[in-house]
Design an enzyme around this catalytic site. Structure first.
Site, PDB file in Angstrom:
ATOM      1  N   ARG A 251       0.021   9.068  -5.052  1.00  0.00           N
ATOM      2  CA  ARG A 251       0.450   8.544  -3.759  1.00  0.00           C
ATOM      3  C   ARG A 251       1.048   7.143  -3.879  1.00  0.00           C
ATOM      4  NH1 ARG A 251      -5.143   8.857  -4.096  1.00  0.00           N
ATOM      5  NH2 ARG A 251      -6.387   7.012  -3.531  1.00  0.00           N
TER       6      ARG A 251
ATOM      7  N   HIS B 287      -3.325   0.373  -3.303  1.00  0.00           N
ATOM      8  CA  HIS B 287      -4.163   1.116  -2.360  1.00  0.00           C
ATOM      9  C   HIS B 287      -4.875   0.173  -1.385  1.00  0.00           C
ATOM     10  CE1 HIS B 287      -3.726   4.717  -4.937  1.00  0.00           C
ATOM     11  NE2 HIS B 287      -3.661   3.807  -5.886  1.00  0.00           N
TER      12      HIS B 287
ATOM     13  N   GLU C  53      -6.958   2.847  -7.087  1.00  0.00           N
ATOM     14  CA  GLU C  53      -7.889   2.558  -6.007  1.00  0.00           C
ATOM     15  C   GLU C  53      -9.309   2.408  -6.549  1.00  0.00           C
ATOM     16  OE1 GLU C  53      -8.758   1.198  -3.465  1.00  0.00           O
ATOM     17  OE2 GLU C  53      -8.273   2.468  -1.729  1.00  0.00           O
TER      18      GLU C  53
ATOM     19  N   ARG D 276       0.848  -1.190   0.000  1.00  0.00           N
ATOM     20  CA  ARG D 276       0.000   0.000   0.000  1.00  0.00           C
ATOM     21  C   ARG D 276       0.885   1.243   0.000  1.00  0.00           C
ATOM     22  NH1 ARG D 276      -3.978   2.485   4.676  1.00  0.00           N
ATOM     23  NH2 ARG D 276      -5.111   3.922   3.295  1.00  0.00           N
ATOM     24  N   HIS D 277       0.356   2.334  -0.497  1.00  0.00           N
ATOM     25  CA  HIS D 277       1.079   3.612  -0.549  1.00  0.00           C
ATOM     26  C   HIS D 277       1.305   4.179   0.846  1.00  0.00           C
ATOM     27  CE1 HIS D 277      -2.538   5.876   0.495  1.00  0.00           C
ATOM     28  NE2 HIS D 277      -3.195   5.083  -0.331  1.00  0.00           N
TER      29      HIS D 277
END
Length: 287
Positions: free
Chosen positions: A119, A229, A144, A69-70
């Site tokens: 992101r 995401h 996302e 995940r970011h």
């Protein structure tokens, strides 16, 4: 059925219990090889260095997906729904991305892929900087979930939109995963379909020999990092295990590392979920 990593229902059903284990724990069949904790997995025979990722050796012929995940954004801090809205990393998020890159530095990653949203792309760029020989790929299919009219909303406390979102979650958990989010949002099935299609075209899902996009496109390396995401990762992990309705059972912190091994027959083994050791390690000086 088309969302599954493999078509054999029985093989997937054997492993669904992995998603109900505490974060970071390994499948039961391999637990004896490791000292496991709620925060991650370490080789019981290793040097115990928290700044290095210790995982089982990859079986011959398999692929390993490092699904991350970011880093943190200001909207994460505020509890606002981001979805497809392109919000950049905040300073803490950039530090988290650097910590993620550090713990993956010794992994033989040959491809770093990411969402097209900043992101995730910025977090992936930090990882790719530690792997100058790896291919770098940006693909909007790894974006996302589209949260429709919920994007930008705060869903904490007694927000009326929170009740609306929780109603959707309840529908998905009851198996109605084709139900979309309001205001033009996506359904879990739609997210899973584009995610798995993207991975297949990379060659990260079998048939490996038919990898990645046709003539002139390199075959997929055995170790692939994908930075995406929170909700996307939950859905993808659940889809790989055969039941998208269980996505909400998966925890995903900022820069979480999830590790999935995929063999030539399509069987998926979740090696680790929501590993966050690198955030703790970043606060400790190397030995």
């Amino acid at each position: 059925q088309g969302l599954w990593c493999m078509s054999r229902r029985a093989v997937l059903a054997r492993s669904l219990a992995v998603l109900t284990l505490p974060q970071g724990l390994l499948p039961r069949a391999r637990a004896a090889e490791f000292t496991t904790t709620a925060g991650g997995a370490r080789r019981s025979s290793g040097d115990g260095d928290p700044h290095r990722l210790a995982v089982p050796e990859l079986a011959p012929g398999s692929r390993r997906l490092y699904l991350c995940r970011h880093g943190e954004t200001d909207w994460n801090v505020a509890g606002r729904v981001q979805g497809m809205t392109d919000i950049p990393l905040n300073p803490n998020g950039r530090s988290q991305a650097a910590a993620l890159a550090a713990i993956l530095a010794d992994v033989p990653i040959g491809l770093v892929a990411s969402s097209a949203l900043g992101r995730a792309s910025s977090t992936a760029d930090a990882v790719a900087a530690q792997h100058p020989g790896a291919r770098r790929l940006v693909d909007a299919r790894f974006n996302e979930m589209n949260f429709g009219s919920l994007e930008g909303e705060e869903l904490r406390g007694g927000s009326p939109r929170r009740e609306e979102y929780e109603a959707r979650l309840a529908e998905w958990e009851a198996g109605r995963t084709s139900v979309r989010l309001p205001g033009g949002g996506e359904s879990p099935e739609e997210v899973a379909a584009r995610a798995l299609k993207g991975l297949r075209e990379l060659g990260a899902l079998p048939p490996f020999a038919a990898a990645a996009g046709g003539a002139g496109v390199p075959s997929c390396p055995r170790h692939v990092c994908l930075v995406a995401h929170g909700r996307f990762n939950k859905i993808l992990l659940a889809a790989l295990r055969g039941d998208v309705s269980r996505a909400s059972q998966v925890a995903q912190g900022n820069t979480a590392v999830n590790i999935v091994d995929i063999d030539e027959g399509g069987a998926c083994t979740v090696v680790a979920v929501n590993l966050l050791d690198h955030l703790r390690a970043a606060a400790q000086p190397p030995a």
